[in-house]
Design a protein around this motif. Structure first.
Motif, PDB file in Angstrom:
ATOM      1  N   ARG A   1      -0.073 -29.421  30.174  1.00 38.46           N
ATOM      2  CA  ARG A   1       1.356 -29.185  29.970  1.00 38.46           C
ATOM      3  C   ARG A   1       2.009 -28.646  31.237  1.00 38.46           C
ATOM      4  O   ARG A   1       3.105 -29.066  31.603  1.00 38.46           O
ATOM      5  CB  ARG A   1       1.572 -28.223  28.811  1.00 38.46           C
ATOM      6  N   CYS A   2       1.339 -27.742  31.917  1.00 37.46           N
ATOM      7  CA  CYS A   2       1.894 -27.193  33.166  1.00 37.46           C
ATOM      8  C   CYS A   2       2.014 -28.282  34.233  1.00 37.46           C
ATOM      9  O   CYS A   2       2.979 -28.300  34.994  1.00 37.46           O
ATOM     10  CB  CYS A   2       1.022 -26.051  33.681  1.00 37.46           C
ATOM     11  N   ALA A   3       1.064 -29.182  34.283  1.00 34.14           N
ATOM     12  CA  ALA A   3       1.084 -30.228  35.303  1.00 34.14           C
ATOM     13  C   ALA A   3       2.166 -31.262  35.059  1.00 34.14           C
ATOM     14  O   ALA A   3       2.591 -31.950  35.991  1.00 34.14           O
ATOM     15  CB  ALA A   3      -0.277 -30.919  35.354  1.00 34.14           C
ATOM     16  N   THR A   4       2.643 -31.378  33.833  1.00 37.03           N
ATOM     17  CA  THR A   4       3.625 -32.413  33.525  1.00 37.03           C
ATOM     18  C   THR A   4       5.046 -31.885  33.403  1.00 37.03           C
ATOM     19  O   THR A   4       5.947 -32.639  33.063  1.00 37.03           O
ATOM     20  CB  THR A   4       3.248 -33.152  32.225  1.00 37.03           C
ATOM     21  N   THR A   5       5.262 -30.613  33.683  1.00 27.79           N
ATOM     22  CA  THR A   5       6.630 -30.096  33.654  1.00 27.79           C
ATOM     23  C   THR A   5       7.366 -30.548  34.901  1.00 27.79           C
ATOM     24  O   THR A   5       6.769 -30.790  35.950  1.00 27.79           O
ATOM     25  CB  THR A   5       6.667 -28.566  33.566  1.00 27.79           C
ATOM     26  N   ARG A   6       8.656 -30.677  34.815  1.00 26.85           N
ATOM     27  CA  ARG A   6       9.450 -31.174  35.939  1.00 26.85           C
ATOM     28  C   ARG A   6       9.345 -30.269  37.164  1.00 26.85           C
ATOM     29  O   ARG A   6       9.285 -30.748  38.278  1.00 26.85           O
ATOM     30  CB  ARG A   6      10.918 -31.316  35.539  1.00 26.85           C
ATOM     31  N   ARG A   7       9.303 -28.991  36.978  1.00 30.71           N
ATOM     32  CA  ARG A   7       9.261 -28.077  38.113  1.00 30.71           C
ATOM     33  C   ARG A   7       7.999 -28.279  38.943  1.00 30.71           C
ATOM     34  O   ARG A   7       8.041 -28.312  40.162  1.00 30.71           O
ATOM     35  CB  ARG A   7       9.344 -26.629  37.645  1.00 30.71           C
ATOM     36  N   THR A   8       6.867 -28.463  38.278  1.00 30.10           N
ATOM     37  CA  THR A   8       5.614 -28.624  39.024  1.00 30.10           C
ATOM     38  C   THR A   8       5.454 -30.026  39.587  1.00 30.10           C
ATOM     39  O   THR A   8       4.632 -30.246  40.454  1.00 30.10           O
ATOM     40  CB  THR A   8       4.390 -28.299  38.140  1.00 30.10           C
ATOM     41  N   ARG A   9       6.246 -30.977  39.096  1.00 30.88           N
ATOM     42  CA  ARG A   9       6.153 -32.352  39.594  1.00 30.88           C
ATOM     43  C   ARG A   9       7.089 -32.595  40.764  1.00 30.88           C
ATOM     44  O   ARG A   9       7.249 -33.717  41.217  1.00 30.88           O
ATOM     45  CB  ARG A   9       6.428 -33.339  38.468  1.00 30.88           C
ATOM     46  N   GLY A  10       7.760 -31.547  41.247  1.00 30.79           N
ATOM     47  CA  GLY A  10       8.561 -31.692  42.450  1.00 30.79           C
ATOM     48  C   GLY A  10      10.039 -31.944  42.212  1.00 30.79           C
ATOM     49  O   GLY A  10      10.789 -32.170  43.159  1.00 30.79           O
ATOM     50  N   HIS A  11      10.497 -31.892  40.973  1.00 28.48           N
ATOM     51  CA  HIS A  11      11.923 -32.079  40.702  1.00 28.48           C
ATOM     52  C   HIS A  11      12.652 -30.764  40.923  1.00 28.48           C
ATOM     53  O   HIS A  11      12.138 -29.690  40.690  1.00 28.48           O
ATOM     54  CB  HIS A  11      12.131 -32.547  39.257  1.00 28.48           C
TER      55      HIS A  11
ATOM     56  N   THR B   1       3.847 -40.058  33.687  1.00 28.82           N
ATOM     57  CA  THR B   1       3.414 -38.860  32.969  1.00 28.82           C
ATOM     58  C   THR B   1       2.019 -39.056  32.396  1.00 28.82           C
ATOM     59  O   THR B   1       1.173 -38.151  32.478  1.00 28.82           O
ATOM     60  CB  THR B   1       4.409 -38.517  31.853  1.00 28.82           C
ATOM     61  N   ASN B   2       1.765 -40.211  31.824  1.00 26.79           N
ATOM     62  CA  ASN B   2       0.429 -40.486  31.278  1.00 26.79           C
ATOM     63  C   ASN B   2      -0.638 -40.444  32.365  1.00 26.79           C
ATOM     64  O   ASN B   2      -1.742 -39.944  32.142  1.00 26.79           O
ATOM     65  CB  ASN B   2       0.404 -41.858  30.590  1.00 26.79           C
ATOM     66  N   ARG B   3      -0.319 -40.948  33.561  1.00 25.15           N
ATOM     67  CA  ARG B   3      -1.279 -40.909  34.659  1.00 25.15           C
ATOM     68  C   ARG B   3      -1.592 -39.469  35.045  1.00 25.15           C
ATOM     69  O   ARG B   3      -2.753 -39.108  35.269  1.00 25.15           O
ATOM     70  CB  ARG B   3      -0.735 -41.665  35.877  1.00 25.15           C
ATOM     71  N   VAL B   4      -0.555 -38.617  35.112  1.00 19.66           N
ATOM     72  CA  VAL B   4      -0.769 -37.203  35.455  1.00 19.66           C
ATOM     73  C   VAL B   4      -1.634 -36.532  34.394  1.00 19.66           C
ATOM     74  O   VAL B   4      -2.564 -35.783  34.717  1.00 19.66           O
ATOM     75  CB  VAL B   4       0.582 -36.462  35.613  1.00 19.66           C
ATOM     76  N   ILE B   5      -1.353 -36.799  33.133  1.00 21.59           N
ATOM     77  CA  ILE B   5      -2.140 -36.197  32.047  1.00 21.59           C
ATOM     78  C   ILE B   5      -3.596 -36.607  32.145  1.00 21.59           C
ATOM     79  O   ILE B   5      -4.499 -35.774  32.026  1.00 21.59           O
ATOM     80  CB  ILE B   5      -1.546 -36.592  30.680  1.00 21.59           C
ATOM     81  N   LYS B   6      -3.857 -37.887  32.384  1.00 22.28           N
ATOM     82  CA  LYS B   6      -5.240 -38.357  32.493  1.00 22.28           C
ATOM     83  C   LYS B   6      -5.946 -37.745  33.694  1.00 22.28           C
ATOM     84  O   LYS B   6      -7.121 -37.377  33.615  1.00 22.28           O
ATOM     85  CB  LYS B   6      -5.274 -39.877  32.583  1.00 22.28           C
ATOM     86  N   THR B   7      -5.236 -37.610  34.805  1.00 19.51           N
ATOM     87  CA  THR B   7      -5.836 -37.019  36.001  1.00 19.51           C
ATOM     88  C   THR B   7      -6.188 -35.553  35.761  1.00 19.51           C
ATOM     89  O   THR B   7      -7.288 -35.103  36.094  1.00 19.51           O
ATOM     90  CB  THR B   7      -4.878 -37.136  37.202  1.00 19.51           C
TER      91      THR B   7
END
Length: 63
Positions: free
Chosen positions: A49-59, A24-30
């Motif tokens: 926040r949108c990039a780190t939600t489960r739905r957008t991360r492929g879950h 999650t930290n890597r996604v936030i930094k990216t």
């Protein structure tokens, strides 16, 4: 290996890692890097926040 032995032993005993939070930290930094220069900090936070939600991360949504 001696330096990391307490952490290795904790994993062996519990089976718990911090891989999820590190990911999650890597996604936030990216995303923050991609959004650098946005004039509105609120939009930058929303984008992170949108990039780190489960739905957008492929879950899959269990519903």
């Amino acid at each position: 290996m001696q330096t990391w032995w307490p952490q290795i032993l904790a994993f062996i005993r519990t089976g718990i890692t911090n891989a999820g939070s590190e990911g999650t930290n890597r996604v936030i930094k990216t995303v923050a890097h991609d959004a650098y220069g946005f004039r509105n900090p609120v939009n930058q936070r929303l984008r992170t926040r949108c990039a780190t939600t489960r739905r957008t991360r492929g879950h899959l949504n269990p519903r």
